[in-house]
Scaffold this motif. Structure first.
Motif, PDB file in Angstrom:
ATOM      1  N   PHE A 119       0.821  -1.101   0.054  1.00  0.00           N
ATOM      2  CA  PHE A 119       0.170  -0.017   0.071  1.00  0.00           C
ATOM      3  C   PHE A 119       0.974   1.242   0.030  1.00  0.00           C
ATOM      4  N   TYR A 120       0.322   2.303  -0.540  1.00  0.00           N
ATOM      5  CA  TYR A 120       1.032   3.759  -0.524  1.00  0.00           C
ATOM      6  C   TYR A 120       0.497   4.162   0.959  1.00  0.00           C
ATOM      7  N   LEU A 121       1.454   4.229   1.882  1.00  0.00           N
ATOM      8  CA  LEU A 121       1.037   4.803   3.145  1.00  0.00           C
ATOM      9  C   LEU A 121       2.131   5.837   3.633  1.00  0.00           C
ATOM     10  N   THR A 122       1.602   6.637   4.620  1.00  0.00           N
ATOM     11  CA  THR A 122       2.465   7.907   5.381  1.00  0.00           C
ATOM     12  C   THR A 122       2.645   7.663   6.657  1.00  0.00           C
ATOM     13  N   GLY A 123       3.679   8.140   7.302  1.00  0.00           N
ATOM     14  CA  GLY A 123       3.611   8.134   8.634  1.00  0.00           C
ATOM     15  C   GLY A 123       3.632   6.647   9.111  1.00  0.00           C
ATOM     16  N   ASP A 124       2.844   6.610  10.320  1.00  0.00           N
ATOM     17  CA  ASP A 124       2.610   5.372  10.993  1.00  0.00           C
ATOM     18  C   ASP A 124       1.340   4.511  10.605  1.00  0.00           C
TER      19      ASP A 124
END
Length: 781
Positions: free
Chosen positions: A143-148
């Motif tokens: 997945f494209y995820l940012t941060g936590d």
């Protein structure tokens, strides 16, 4: 024999066995929590579900392992593990006590003991028996995820199910997920995987062209924000964009957003979508696809038929019903469904309670003393479905406005769903007439007639950092697409016969927000009877699927031929031969006689059970009576558990985790007129028919136990214990918690905890006195 704990079993046996089977640490997730725990009152949570081990390989969840103590049977927890695996859509389950390994395959429904865990490649190949390179490629892309941020388990399942269907060349795909569960986030992750894999419907390796269709600008704009990581590849097809291109549609992007009303054919104007080649798009995503209707004459059906070579992915929050059957006929059975009930029980959505409010003018029979302001009264009874549609009784609107204000907290964000825009205007004015908050924007109308002003007020309402506006009145505009997480009340002042619409409206309150334990549905029209429909939150029926999901060449629509007018007189018919509808009759406006006393006749509170349906108070009580024997087996045991702060808290937590939290218990106290009694007395009354006594009675009776108080020679020690009893009389068992002790010491003026300890001799004596007092309080009398 050496006794090993479950933790020892994992560390000493299972971990080495996995290592010898070539499982790398990056493929092992220990204590994988996949739910948040149902929201309970008091900002508490129910029990979170987790598995001891989750095994992943090539970004695909493959198996879970249930670990047991070394001296337990290896399959003791197998059934629970199977239930969790089914929830996670995982096929292989292992259960082990360290000595033996049991393998169970859910799809085969069989299991047996094995000597060693399979290695990752072996297990992966058992799942992907038939090789499909594009499927494995799409699934392997993270997945494209940012941060936590981490995706919820059902979001990962939904994305995987869709890309699997795409890889298998399915052309129509449907996802059914409850409102507030992140359908647009899921759509973005699907698009991201397709982009990264350079998948196209014609299998040419390039970035795909994606069309995201919505039926409202607010939905399209929210989707654009979610797709922001692909910002350079996005464009919105609308009048301004096309005008800036001299009447030409944009083509220099990869993801296109549009509301279908903007690109569809209009009277004497060809649809903008026809400027694109029929094979321009690789996938068309239709948000809230039930709203546009997939029947042959539906709003977006022509667009889908035109782009028939593309994959069509429908997103909806509504399980199949008679009023959205065309959607399911077109797309077929959902590849994945996540219901409102699941979302609430998992803790990803907010639970609700229902207040069914009845008035003495839910039915209106004309009297000679009432004044007809306009229209013509019929000699009949007018019911709930007639109000605002055929007859307007302003005094009734005024009564409901006052009832709304009486049944909500003053600054709790609230949406009132009215019959039409005029009704929303009247309701806004009536609420503002009786409100106590001076702000002119406390209650506002948000409908299409309000235009840009309404949109600005809606944005302020959605901003959780702003208190005003507090109440919105609307009719249709807010049924879908309003992402306002802090809505605490959904008010129904119109009859709702459509299950699809009802489900969408309920979804306005389900989004999770800090310190929002539940939201309340105030129902003035009986609309919440929809909860009792057997198909309220169930899986779609397969038997009424017509097309199946993969027929991309449906039969052309057959339109009914107009019936000829037998008289040959066309005065009442249009050019097409259909009868022209009569103009709508003037609405009846009635002013009631001055002697008519309007009032609320009944307010019934209902809480929601694990099955997603509201329980009446009597049903709730029956459920509680059935459950209580799981917590204590006798009155004596109940007293012992209740006498100690820790065990009392454990008992209350178990009650809460099963759905009987503070709010529900408070309702039962009101039901039995036991608001001044301890919860202990309520439980003893329900379970053993013991007499209900008040907290005051218990406290004063305890003060008479001189033998207990004489054991503390220091008068300050005795006065402190009396003080604790007085606090209990006033505020209840909250004052008896262990972590309340230091605060009680300060409030009593004993100084610091160390100074109070000296009064009792030492710290242990102080704590023991606090505990002993509670034992004396709850002794049998």
């Amino acid at each position: 024999m050496t006794s090993f704990s479950e933790h020892d079993t994992r560390a000493k046996f299972i971990d080495p066995q996995l290592k010898s089977a070539e499982w790398e640490e990056s493929c092992i997730v220990r204590e994988y929590y996949f739910t948040d725990g149902r929201k309970l009152s008091g900002n508490k949570r129910g029990e979170r579900l987790f598995v001891d081990y989750l095994l992943r390989y090539k970004n695909v969840p493959l198996a879970i392992i249930e670990a047991k103590r070394y001296d337990k049977q290896p399959t003791e927890g197998l059934q629970q593990a199977i239930d969790y695996a089914q929830k996670l859509k995982i096929d292989f389950v292992y259960s082990s006590n360290g000595k033996q390994i049991y393998e169970f395959c859910i799809s085969m429904g069989k299991g047996d003991f094995i000597s060693n865990y399979p290695n990752p490649e072996e297990l992966y190949n058992r799942i992907f028996i038939q090789k499909n390179g594009i499927k494995e490629k799409l699934l392997s892309i993270p997945f494209y995820l940012t941060g936590d941020f981490k995706p919820r388990y059902y979001q990962e399942i939904a994305v995987n199910k869709v890309v699997e269907a795409i890889a298998e060349d399915k052309k129509r795909i449907l996802l059914t997920l409850a409102t507030g569960t992140g359908k647009t986030f899921i759509a973005f992750q699907i698009a991201y995987k397709l982009f990264t894999a350079r998948w196209t419907v014609d299998k040419m390796e390039r970035r795909p062209k994606i069309l995201f269709l919505a039926d409202r600008n607010i939905l399209a704009d929210q989707a654009i924000n979610t797709f922001n990581p692909l910002e350079k590849d996005l464009v919105k097809i609308n009048g301004d964009e096309i005008k800036s291109r001299n009447g030409k549609v944009p083509t220099n992007a990869n993801v296109f957003f549009a509301i279908y009303q903007a690109i569809a054919e209009k009277e004497n104007i060809g649809g903008f979508y026809k400027q694109y080649p029929t094979d321009f798009f690789d996938i068309v995503i239709i948000d809230e696809c039930h709203r546009g209707s997939a029947n042959e004459n539906g709003s977006w059906r022509d667009i889908l038929d035109y782009f028939s070579t593309a994959v069509h992915l429908g997103l909806t929050a509504t399980p199949k019903r008679n009023d959205n059957v065309n959607t399911y006929n077109y797309f077929g059975k959902p590849v994945y469904e996540y219901s409102l009930k699941d979302g609430i029980n998992d803790g990803f959505l907010t639970p609700y309670k229902v207040k069914r409010i009845r008035t003495n003018i839910d039915e209106y029979i004309p009297t000679k003393d009432d004044i007809v302001v306009s229209g013509e009264l019929e000699d009949r009874m007018y019911g709930l479905s007639d109000f605002e549609n055929k007859i307007i009784v302003e005094d009734r609107t005024d009564l409901i406005a006052r009832a709304i204000l009486m049944n909500i907290r003053e600054m709790d964000k609230t949406i009132v769903f009215c019959v039409n825009q005029q009704h929303a205007l009247m309701m806004r004015d009536a609420i503002n007439k009786h409100k106590s908050v001076n702000d002119p924007h406390y209650c506002v109308r948000v409908t299409s007639d309000e235009g840009d002003i309404g949109k600005q007020l809606l944005e302020r309402f959605q901003d959780n950092d702003k208190d005003i506006p507090v109440i919105l009145t609307s009719s249709q505009m807010l049924t879908t697409g309003v992402d306002a997480r802090n809505v605490r009340n959904v008010v129904l002042v119109r009859v709702i016969n459509s299950m699809v619409e009802f489900k969408q409206i309920v979804g306005r309150g389900t989004r999770v927000f800090d310190n929002k334990d539940f939201f309340t549905i105030l129902d003035f029209t009986g609309a919440t009877n929809n909860f009792y429909d057997k198909e309220w939150d169930g899986l779609p029926d397969e038997e009424i699927i017509i097309d199946g999901g993969d027929d991309v060449n449906p039969k052309p629509p057959t339109k009914p031929k107009p019936k000829p007018n037998p008289t040959g007189d066309n005065d009442d018919t249009g050019d097409d031969g259909f009868i022209t509808p009569e103009p709508p009759k003037e609405k009846i406006v009635v002013k009631l006689s001055n002697g008519r006393n309007l009032r609320i006749t009944d307010i019934e509170i209902r809480y929601v059970g694990d099955d997603g349906r509201p329980l009446t108070v009597s049903e709730f009580l029956e459920k509680l009576i059935e459950f209580l024997p799981n917590l204590f087996s006798s009155e004596k045991q109940l007293r012992e558990l209740w006498s100690k702060p820790e065990t009392r808290e454990e008992l209350l937590t178990k009650l809460g985790q099963t759905g009987f939290d503070d709010e529900q218990i408070e309702t039962l106290q009101k039901m039995f007129e036991a608001e001044e009694s301890d919860v202990f007395d309520l439980l003893a009354f329900i379970s053993y028919s013991k007499e209900l006594v008040t907290r005051t009675h218990r406290a004063e009776t305890t003060k008479q136990k001189s033998d207990f108080f004489k054991t503390y020679e220091n008068e300050k020690a005795q006065q402190f214990l009396y003080f604790v009893l007085d606090r209990y009389k006033r505020d209840g068992i909250e004052e008896l918690k262990r972590d309340k002790l230091s605060e009680l010491i300060q409030l009593n003026g004993l100084g610091t905890t160390q100074e109070a300890a000296k009064v009792f001799g030492n710290a242990n004596n102080l704590i023991n006195a606090f505990y002993k007092l509670q034992q004396v309080m709850y002794q049998a009398v």
